[in-house]
Write a protein that holds these residues in place. Structure first.
Motif, mmCIF file in Angstrom:
data_model
loop_
_atom_site.group_PDB
_atom_site.id
_atom_site.type_symbol
_atom_site.label_atom_id
_atom_site.label_comp_id
_atom_site.label_asym_id
_atom_site.label_seq_id
_atom_site.Cartn_x
_atom_site.Cartn_y
_atom_site.Cartn_z
ATOM 1 N N GLY A 116 -1.765 38.565 35.338
ATOM 2 C CA GLY A 116 -1.994 37.178 34.957
ATOM 3 C C GLY A 116 -2.760 36.993 33.673
ATOM 4 O O GLY A 116 -3.170 35.878 33.345
ATOM 5 N N ILE A 175 -2.429 36.548 30.168
ATOM 6 C CA ILE A 175 -1.443 36.232 29.136
ATOM 7 C C ILE A 175 -1.919 36.698 27.759
ATOM 8 O O ILE A 175 -1.121 37.182 26.948
ATOM 9 C CB ILE A 175 -1.150 34.724 29.112
ATOM 10 C CG1 ILE A 175 -0.700 34.243 30.493
ATOM 11 C CG2 ILE A 175 -0.086 34.403 28.076
ATOM 12 C CD1 ILE A 175 0.538 34.933 31.013
ATOM 13 N N ASN A 224 4.503 33.330 31.683
ATOM 14 C CA ASN A 224 3.492 33.491 32.713
ATOM 15 C C ASN A 224 3.922 34.605 33.664
ATOM 16 O O ASN A 224 4.968 35.222 33.477
ATOM 17 C CB ASN A 224 3.246 32.173 33.473
ATOM 18 C CG ASN A 224 4.537 31.608 34.046
ATOM 19 O OD1 ASN A 224 5.236 32.268 34.803
ATOM 20 N ND2 ASN A 224 4.861 30.366 33.662
ATOM 21 N N GLU A 225 3.080 34.840 34.706
ATOM 22 C CA GLU A 225 3.341 35.965 35.603
ATOM 23 C C GLU A 225 4.641 35.838 36.394
ATOM 24 O O GLU A 225 5.115 36.806 36.976
ATOM 25 C CB GLU A 225 2.166 36.168 36.563
ATOM 26 C CG GLU A 225 1.780 34.944 37.359
ATOM 27 C CD GLU A 225 0.744 34.085 36.665
ATOM 28 O OE1 GLU A 225 0.041 33.341 37.360
ATOM 29 O OE2 GLU A 225 0.634 34.164 35.423
#
Length: 200
Positions: free
Chosen positions: A89, A91, A167-168
């Motif tokens: 997570g 970034i 994003n994840e």
């Protein structure tokens, strides 16, 4: 009283968790296909070693691209770190490692372009000069094409990251791209040994 029948969702099946993901299957199929394709060019290069009737010959013009090789192989490490950062997570860390991967790949392509420029304009080696020129530019050029495709996709992901769209949730897609990049790096090891070690 009879028990209510068990229903299975259309999107969830008993074997859904054990099946490989479509992205992984797709990239593995691509890698297997491209491996066969590269094998043909490698075999052709090895077969024609020493069969050129006129120069220049490999030992006369080829120098070992040490820096290029270190940069490209190092990019396999940085792309792994990028995927791990995205999975966690982070970034910002992902963007940094992803950019480093792109920069290392770009350096490899710049180094390859400089090598080709020297071979063509200084040593007079073109794809039509002799068998060595034909097989060299075909094999190394095929790899360079794959690096270019990989760099284009990496740059696209980088743009998405910098514009806030990454994003994840995109870990799987990024991981699939990383597998392609590892393949490109692995192929370079074979090309390097074939052209700059065995072929000289």
């Amino acid at each position: 009283m009879a028990a209510a029948p068990t229903t299975i969702s259309a999107t969830t099946t008993p074997w859904s968790d054990t099946l490989p993901r479509r992205g992984h299957v797709g990239i593995l199929a691509l890698i297997l296909t491209e491996t066969s394709f590269f094998s043909i060019f490698v075999v052709a290069y090895i077969f024609y070693i020493g069969k050129s009737l006129t120069g220049p010959f490999p030992r006369d013009v080829l120098s070992v691209p040490v820096v290029n090789t270190i940069c490209l192989l190092s990019s396999s490490i940085t792309i792994v770190l990028a995927v791990r950062a995205l999975r966690a997570g982070s970034i910002r860390a992902f963007a940094i490692w992803w950019f480093v991967t792109f920069a290392l790949g770009l350096e490899f392509m710049i180094g390859t372009a400089m090598e080709w420029h020297h071979l063509i304009y200084h040593d007079g080696l073109t794809i039509r000069t002799n068998l060595f020129g034909t097989t060299y530019y075909s094999l190394v050029g095929l790899h360079a094409l794959h690096v270019t495709v990989g760099l284009t996709l990496i740059l696209l992901v980088l743009v998405f990251t910098l514009t806030g769209y990454m994003n994840e949730r995109h870990v799987e897609r990024v991981e699939v791209l990383s597998w392609y990049w590892h393949f490109v790096d692995a192929v370079w090891v074979v090309v390097f040994l074939t052209v700059y070690v065995v072929g000289r």
